[in-house]
Scaffold this motif. Sequence first.
Motif, PDB file in Angstrom:
ATOM      1  N   THR A 221      12.028 -41.020   1.894  1.00 43.52           N
ATOM      2  CA  THR A 221      12.323 -39.798   2.634  1.00 43.52           C
ATOM      3  C   THR A 221      11.178 -39.529   3.600  1.00 43.52           C
ATOM      4  O   THR A 221      10.007 -39.556   3.200  1.00 43.52           O
TER       5      THR A 221
ATOM      6  N   THR B  91       9.650 -36.673   6.215  1.00 41.60           N
ATOM      7  CA  THR B  91       9.732 -35.256   6.557  1.00 41.60           C
ATOM      8  C   THR B  91       8.627 -34.885   7.532  1.00 41.60           C
ATOM      9  O   THR B  91       7.677 -35.664   7.755  1.00 41.60           O
ATOM     10  N   ASP B  92       8.744 -33.646   8.081  1.00 46.41           N
ATOM     11  CA  ASP B  92       7.628 -33.104   8.857  1.00 46.41           C
ATOM     12  C   ASP B  92       6.750 -32.283   7.930  1.00 46.41           C
ATOM     13  O   ASP B  92       6.971 -32.231   6.705  1.00 46.41           O
TER      14      ASP B  92
ATOM     15  N   GLY C 286       8.370 -29.913   5.485  1.00 48.05           N
ATOM     16  CA  GLY C 286       9.266 -30.458   4.487  1.00 48.05           C
ATOM     17  C   GLY C 286      10.663 -30.708   4.991  1.00 48.05           C
ATOM     18  O   GLY C 286      11.550 -31.081   4.213  1.00 48.05           O
ATOM     19  N   THR C 287      10.893 -30.522   6.279  1.00 48.77           N
ATOM     20  CA  THR C 287      12.206 -30.790   6.860  1.00 48.77           C
ATOM     21  C   THR C 287      12.472 -32.286   6.867  1.00 48.77           C
ATOM     22  O   THR C 287      11.649 -33.070   7.342  1.00 48.77           O
ATOM     23  N   VAL C 288      13.613 -32.697   6.306  1.00 53.00           N
ATOM     24  CA  VAL C 288      13.942 -34.121   6.221  1.00 53.00           C
ATOM     25  C   VAL C 288      14.330 -34.644   7.597  1.00 53.00           C
ATOM     26  O   VAL C 288      15.272 -34.158   8.223  1.00 53.00           O
ATOM     27  N   LEU C 289      13.614 -35.654   8.052  1.00 51.49           N
ATOM     28  CA  LEU C 289      13.879 -36.294   9.341  1.00 51.49           C
ATOM     29  C   LEU C 289      14.641 -37.600   9.193  1.00 51.49           C
ATOM     30  O   LEU C 289      15.261 -38.075  10.149  1.00 51.49           O
TER      31      LEU C 289
ATOM     32  N   GLU D  96      16.211 -40.507   5.824  1.00 51.33           N
ATOM     33  CA  GLU D  96      16.254 -40.858   4.410  1.00 51.33           C
ATOM     34  C   GLU D  96      16.983 -42.182   4.249  1.00 51.33           C
ATOM     35  O   GLU D  96      17.940 -42.461   4.977  1.00 51.33           O
TER      36      GLU D  96
ATOM     37  N   TYR E 274       3.472 -36.754   9.818  1.00 48.85           N
ATOM     38  CA  TYR E 274       4.736 -37.099   9.182  1.00 48.85           C
ATOM     39  C   TYR E 274       4.428 -37.528   7.743  1.00 48.85           C
ATOM     40  O   TYR E 274       3.420 -38.191   7.484  1.00 48.85           O
ATOM     41  N   TYR E 275       5.329 -37.134   6.855  1.00 51.69           N
ATOM     42  CA  TYR E 275       5.098 -37.370   5.435  1.00 51.69           C
ATOM     43  C   TYR E 275       6.156 -38.326   4.893  1.00 51.69           C
ATOM     44  O   TYR E 275       7.362 -38.120   5.094  1.00 51.69           O
TER      45      TYR E 275
ATOM     46  N   ARG F 288       7.734 -39.998   1.603  1.00 56.66           N
ATOM     47  CA  ARG F 288       7.853 -39.830   0.158  1.00 56.66           C
ATOM     48  C   ARG F 288       8.592 -41.029  -0.433  1.00 56.66           C
ATOM     49  O   ARG F 288       9.693 -41.370   0.001  1.00 56.66           O
TER      50      ARG F 288
END
Length: 818
Positions: free
Chosen positions: A284, A286-287, A290-293, A295, A319-320, A322
Motif C-alpha cells: 500500500t 499512501t501520502d 494516510g490517503t491511499v494512492l 495498492e 510517500y509511505y 506499507r
Amino acid sequence: MGIHSKRKRGGNLPLRVESLEDRSVPATFGVPWGDARHLTLSFVPDGTAIAGHSSTLFQTLDSLQATSTWERAVLRAFQTWAVEANINIGLRADGGQAIGAAGKSQHDPRFGDVRIAAHPMAPDALAISVPGGSLMAGSWAGDLFLNSLAFSGPGAPDLFGVALHEAGHVFGQDNSVDPLSPMYSHLSGATSPTAADIESLQRLFGARAPDDFEGSHGNESIATAVRFPIPSSYDSTRPLVLFADRTSSTDADVFAVEPSSNYTGPMTVRLQSAGLSLLSPHLTVTDAKGTVLGEAEAESGFGDTVTVRLPKVSPGGKYYLRIDSKARDVFQIGAYGLAVTFDAASTVDPAVLDRVLAGDFGTPGTNEVDAILRGAARGFLNDDLHSDDNAVTAVRPGTTPGFAPNSHYEAVGSISDATDVDFYRVRSLKVIPGQTGVMTVTIRLLDDGGIAPSASILDGELMSPVPTRVLSNGNGTYTIEAVGISSDSWYYVRVSGNDPAGTVTGNYELVVDSPSKPADLATFASGTIAAVSSPQTYDLYVASSQLFHLLLTAGTTVTPGTAVNMLVLDAGGGLRYTLTAKAGRTVSSEALFLTPGAYTIRFVSEGTDQPISYDLSGQSISDPVGPALADPTLTPIYRPTGTPTLPPIYAYPGEVISSKPFILVAVPTTSKPIAPPAPTTQPTPVSTTAPTGPSTPTAPVPPVSATPSVVGIAAVSRTKKGLGSISVAFDKAIDPTSAGKVSQYKVLGGIKKHGKTVYNKALRIRSVRYDLDTHAVTLSLVRPYKGALQVTVRGGIMAAGAGTGGGAVTSATILEMS
C-alpha cells in the motif's frame, strides 16, 4: 557414519579394509544449511535424469490433482518449517539438469537448492530426502524424491504430510518418537512441528529474528516509519533498494521515501518476494495523511511480485510504503525486496534490477546494491581498503540475531587484491563442563566461478594458529573445523586468497558456527605412492547405493608442482570420478553417487618421482539415497542366498563377511576388479530418513528342506522374571554362505517333573537377529516367558580362520537375557 578402516602406514597397503555403516544412523542430521536465509526450491521437469532413470513428478501428481494444488502442498510443507526459524525459501525454475549434476550445494542458478522429483521405488518407502546441511558437496544436498508408485491412483498418501516429514529432514531434523510430531517415523496426521521440533530447529537456524529496520519501537505505522536508506553519492538515475522481512503474522513494515527536490515524474514501487521467500506480499502506498494512492496484492498466493506506479510525484514530498500480507496461513511470513524507481530519470537496465530483487546477489546492503546497479556487475562488497589486514583492526561481527550468544556469526566481505587479508574477532560459545568446544568456519564464494578464499583460526591471546582440519574445499566452498576450542574465549578468523600460484579476488560470505559435536569424517584409504610409475590401487565394493563426500589430502614434498590424482573407475574401466590435490593441500568436489557394484580406486602422483603420501577421507550417506529405484541395477548385491532377513548379511570378495547393511568394502588389488555376484534379492529401498509409510515386523526365516546340523543348544532355568529375548553366543562364526545355513531357531519352555526339566512348550518367536561381530543369535519372543528355557539353533558354521562350512560347535552359552 562412513568408512572405518584398518590400515598400515608408510608404503604398504593394508591387508584388508572393511567399512561398516550402522543402519540406525543412515544420514547426517543436526547440521544447518550454510545460508538458510537464501534457500531456493524447484520442481524437476519430467524426463530429468536420475541415475539413469527419469523423473515423472508432473505426470504422477497431475493425475491426482491440479499442478497448482500439489505444488502449493509441497511449498506449504517447507514453509511450515521455515516460518519458525531464520529460513527463507524462494521458488526457482528448474533447468532439467541431471539430479546430482556437478555444481554448488547452494546458489546454483540452474535449479533450486532443494529439488523435488519423483520416480518408482519399492512399496516400503513413500519418499527419500538428502539432508541439506550435511557435508555433502555438490547439488545432491536437500533433494527430495517421491515414490511415484505410491502416489499413483486411488489411496495415495497425504502429499502434505509426506512432504512435511521430508522437509524436516532437509532442515536437519531426525525422526521423533512423538506421534504428534511430523517427524514421527510413520504418517501420523501431524500438520505442524511440536514445541520440541521447533526448539531443535532453532538450535540450528536461530529463532526468526526481526529485520534491521524494526528498531526498538518497530516500523508499523506512519509515525514510526523508517526512512528509505539512501546510498552515498546517490542521484535519481538508479533505483533505491532494500531487503527486509515480515517476521510474524502481525508484522507490518512502513518506509518513507522522498523524491529529489527537482523530480516530478512517475515513480514505481516494486515489492518482491519471488525468488527470496514464499511470502504472499501486499503493498500500500499512501501520502503523509494516510490517503491511499495505490495498492497491490499477490495473485499466486506465495512468492510473488507486486507494483504500484504513481504517474506523478511532488518534489520533496513524502510517500509511505506499507508492506504486509493478506494471507491467513504460513505464506504471510518471509523475506522480501523493495525497490523505488524514478522512472523518468532511471538509466539502469531493468534486467539488472530483476536479478538484484530475485536474490541472484543474495541480499546485499545499500551501498553494495548501488554498486551493482551503477556498473551492471558486482563490485567488491564491504571493501575495507586494507583497513582490517591485522588483528588490531579486526572486524567484530555480532551474534546473528535469533541465535544464542556467541554461537553463530555471519559477515560479507571481499578479497580485493593479492595482498588483501581480512581479520574477524569472535567470542567462542560458552559450553558446559565436560563438553568439547567446536568451531567451524565456512567461506562461500558469492561470485560465479573461481574458488573460495581460505581461512584460519588464531588464538585470541597468543595469536598462535589453532589446529584445524579441512571439511570441504571445492565448488566455491571452504570449510575448516577446530576441536578443543576454549569456552567463552576470544579468537580471530583470518581470511585470505586460496591460490598458491597467485591470488583469488572476489566477494565471500563468512559463517562461524559452534556445532554440538565434531563432524563425523572417516578415513577411507591412506598410503604413500613411491613414484609416478607406482600407483596404488584398491578394489571398491558397493553393496547398496551410496552417496559420498570425499576429501583428498596430498602430503608435502620439496618438488614444485607435485600432486596426487585419485581416479574412480567402474568395472568396465570407465572413469566415474576424479580428484586432484596439490602437495600439502586438501580438496573436495561434488558428491559421488555409486550404484551397487565393483569399482577401482587408483592413486597416482604427478610432478615428481619422490614418494608422496595421500589420505582419502569423507562421509557417506546410504540407506539408500536419492534414486532408490525399482530397478535390478540398484538392487542390493553381495547378499548370500537364503540368509536371514534380520539383519541383512553381505559376503564380499576377499572373504569379508558383515551383517552391517549398506557397507563399503575396499581391498588392495593386483588384478582387475572382481565382478559382483548376480542380485539375489528384490530391491528394498527405504528412506534416507525413516520411511513415512507403515511397516510390519519381519517374521523369522522358515526352515530349509535340508536337515541342518545342530549349531548350539543352551538351556537355562529362570522363574522370577519373564524373558523377552534370549541371546546365544557360539565359539565359532556361523557361515551364512555354507550349505547348511543358519535357518532354524527353536525356543522351548519347560517345567520340572520328578526333579527333571521337561521342555514341552514351543514359544513363538517375534524376530531373529545374528550379529557377526559377537557370533550371537538373538531371539525375540512374542511374549515374555517365566520358567525354564531351551534354545536350539541349527545351521552351517565356519571354522575359525577358514572360509568353508561344516565345522562343529562344541559349546554355546547364554550371554544375555532380558
